[in-house]
Scaffold this active site. Sequence first.
Site, PDB file in Angstrom:
ATOM      1  N   SER A 135       0.853  -1.176   0.000  1.00 52.44           N
ATOM      2  CA  SER A 135       0.000   0.000   0.000  1.00 52.44           C
ATOM      3  C   SER A 135       0.895   1.232   0.000  1.00 52.44           C
ATOM      4  O   SER A 135       1.753   1.376   0.876  1.00 52.44           O
ATOM      5  CB  SER A 135      -0.880  -0.037   1.251  1.00 52.44           C
ATOM      6  N   LYS A 161      -0.914  -0.831  -4.473  1.00 46.56           N
ATOM      7  CA  LYS A 161      -2.170  -0.137  -4.136  1.00 46.56           C
ATOM      8  C   LYS A 161      -1.826   1.314  -3.855  1.00 46.56           C
ATOM      9  O   LYS A 161      -0.956   1.601  -3.026  1.00 46.56           O
ATOM     10  CB  LYS A 161      -2.811  -0.797  -2.918  1.00 46.56           C
ATOM     11  N   LYS A 163      -2.981   4.998  -2.496  1.00 48.88           N
ATOM     12  CA  LYS A 163      -3.964   5.773  -1.747  1.00 48.88           C
ATOM     13  C   LYS A 163      -4.355   6.962  -2.612  1.00 48.88           C
ATOM     14  O   LYS A 163      -3.468   7.641  -3.185  1.00 48.88           O
ATOM     15  CB  LYS A 163      -3.344   6.252  -0.428  1.00 48.88           C
ATOM     16  N   ASP A 189      -7.193   2.982  -3.243  1.00 48.07           N
ATOM     17  CA  ASP A 189      -7.967   2.988  -1.994  1.00 48.07           C
ATOM     18  C   ASP A 189      -8.229   4.433  -1.594  1.00 48.07           C
ATOM     19  O   ASP A 189      -7.296   5.206  -1.362  1.00 48.07           O
ATOM     20  CB  ASP A 189      -7.169   2.274  -0.895  1.00 48.07           C
ATOM     21  N   GLU A 214     -11.159   0.733  -3.866  1.00 47.95           N
ATOM     22  CA  GLU A 214     -11.520   0.369  -2.489  1.00 47.95           C
ATOM     23  C   GLU A 214     -12.161   1.554  -1.774  1.00 47.95           C
ATOM     24  O   GLU A 214     -11.622   2.658  -1.783  1.00 47.95           O
ATOM     25  CB  GLU A 214     -10.220  -0.069  -1.789  1.00 47.95           C
ATOM     26  N   ASP A 239     -14.044  -1.997   2.223  1.00 47.01           N
ATOM     27  CA  ASP A 239     -13.149  -2.228   3.363  1.00 47.01           C
ATOM     28  C   ASP A 239     -13.907  -1.773   4.617  1.00 47.01           C
ATOM     29  O   ASP A 239     -14.574  -2.583   5.281  1.00 47.01           O
ATOM     30  CB  ASP A 239     -11.839  -1.453   3.136  1.00 47.01           C
ATOM     31  N   LYS A 263     -10.203  -7.779   6.937  1.00 44.27           N
ATOM     32  CA  LYS A 263      -9.309  -7.421   8.052  1.00 44.27           C
ATOM     33  C   LYS A 263      -9.936  -8.007   9.309  1.00 44.27           C
ATOM     34  O   LYS A 263     -11.069  -7.643   9.666  1.00 44.27           O
ATOM     35  CB  LYS A 263      -9.224  -5.897   8.219  1.00 44.27           C
ATOM     36  N   GLY A 291      -4.445  -4.750   5.598  1.00 43.96           N
ATOM     37  CA  GLY A 291      -3.401  -4.542   6.601  1.00 43.96           C
ATOM     38  C   GLY A 291      -3.679  -3.282   7.392  1.00 43.96           C
ATOM     39  O   GLY A 291      -4.403  -2.386   6.933  1.00 43.96           O
TER      40      GLY A 291
END
Length: 372
Positions: A135, A161, A163, A189, A214, A239, A263, A291
């Site tokens: 991430s 991934k 952000k 995400d 996400e 998520d 998660k 995570g």
Amino acid sequence: MRLEAVELHLLAIPLVRPFETSFSRQTGREVLLVHLITDIGEGWGECVAMADPFYSSEHVAGCVDVITRYLTPSLFRAGDFTAEGVAGLFSLVVGHRMAKAAVEAAVLDAQLRATKTSFGSYFGAVREFVDCGVSVGISPTIPDLLDEVGSYVEQGYKRIKLKIKPGWDVAPVAAVRELLGPDGLLQVDANTAYTLDDLERLRELDAFDLLLIEQPFVEEDIRSHVLLAQAIATPVCLDESIVDTGVAVDAIERGATSIINIKAGRVGGYLEAVRLHDACLSLGVPVWCGGMLETGIGRAANVALAAMAGFTLPGDTSASDRYFAEDITEPFVLENGQLRVPTGSGTGVTVRTELVTDWAVWPARTIGPDAG
Ligand code: SMG
Ligand code: MG
């Protein structure tokens, strides 16, 4: 087992580089550890709550309070209990899933160490290694972002991934897609940073062949995710919204999400995470392991979870050195873009108690039978 004491440890661990998301910029990880002492042995659990309630409503200080005043006393009252019974004992407390998950993980660790069983074999792991993604936080500039992504590609990570947030989306995604080439696995995400007013902007991301987007909208808003999923080609993955198996099945059936980020902390524990995995597998919905900047304790459990059959996408199960110069257990090291699933009893890792002391924010707090 019977509980003898719970020790709470709060650690502050510096990050190797700041981690910026749509909601915060972190330079350290303040992490709460639960050390359980029972008549059959000891166990450790890691709490995924952050210092501030910005990712979700829970935060470290709230977890300390709930564990001290409600969860630990309910274990003492129970007398003899097992990991499978913990969720029932905690059911009087509404929510507080991250606090519950941390204690349940410590109970499971103690139980599995006593029976010489690994988390992986208890979960029904089907692989020895899991594929790892990474991430990548919001960067000051696109060249900085490309440097960071480039170094992860060099290290062997199998999926990137990014952000994103309004103002940091199409341009960084386009640049990273170009760097990775058409075959590189890429996803984004948003951590709830958008609204349906941004639909046209989000549709522009369809040009970059993303694995998924996400959690674009706030966690309670399943309906907007349904509308987005109908309007764009990129699969929507939830998520924050997915707080248990029932919510997940509902969101899947309504068409809000076609991939799930699992998660354990967010859903109240590893046992619920396994149920969620099983439900998704039977519905044909792919899952991957999320995570929360875990230390080796939580990472070990996550890697074991990610070794289950339905985890078909690389998870945010990075190596220890993605976040920490030194881990509080033996470090997780990338091998060909994968992490090895621990096979020792319980989590299979050993806590370096000298670091737990060195990095302590406050001295360990012991909760005995007369708390609550
Ligand atoms: O452990 O590599 C990790 C963190 C992965 O991006 C990550 N987690 O929304 O999925 C998410 C975030 C939550 C934590 S952000 C502080
Ligand atoms: Mg997320």
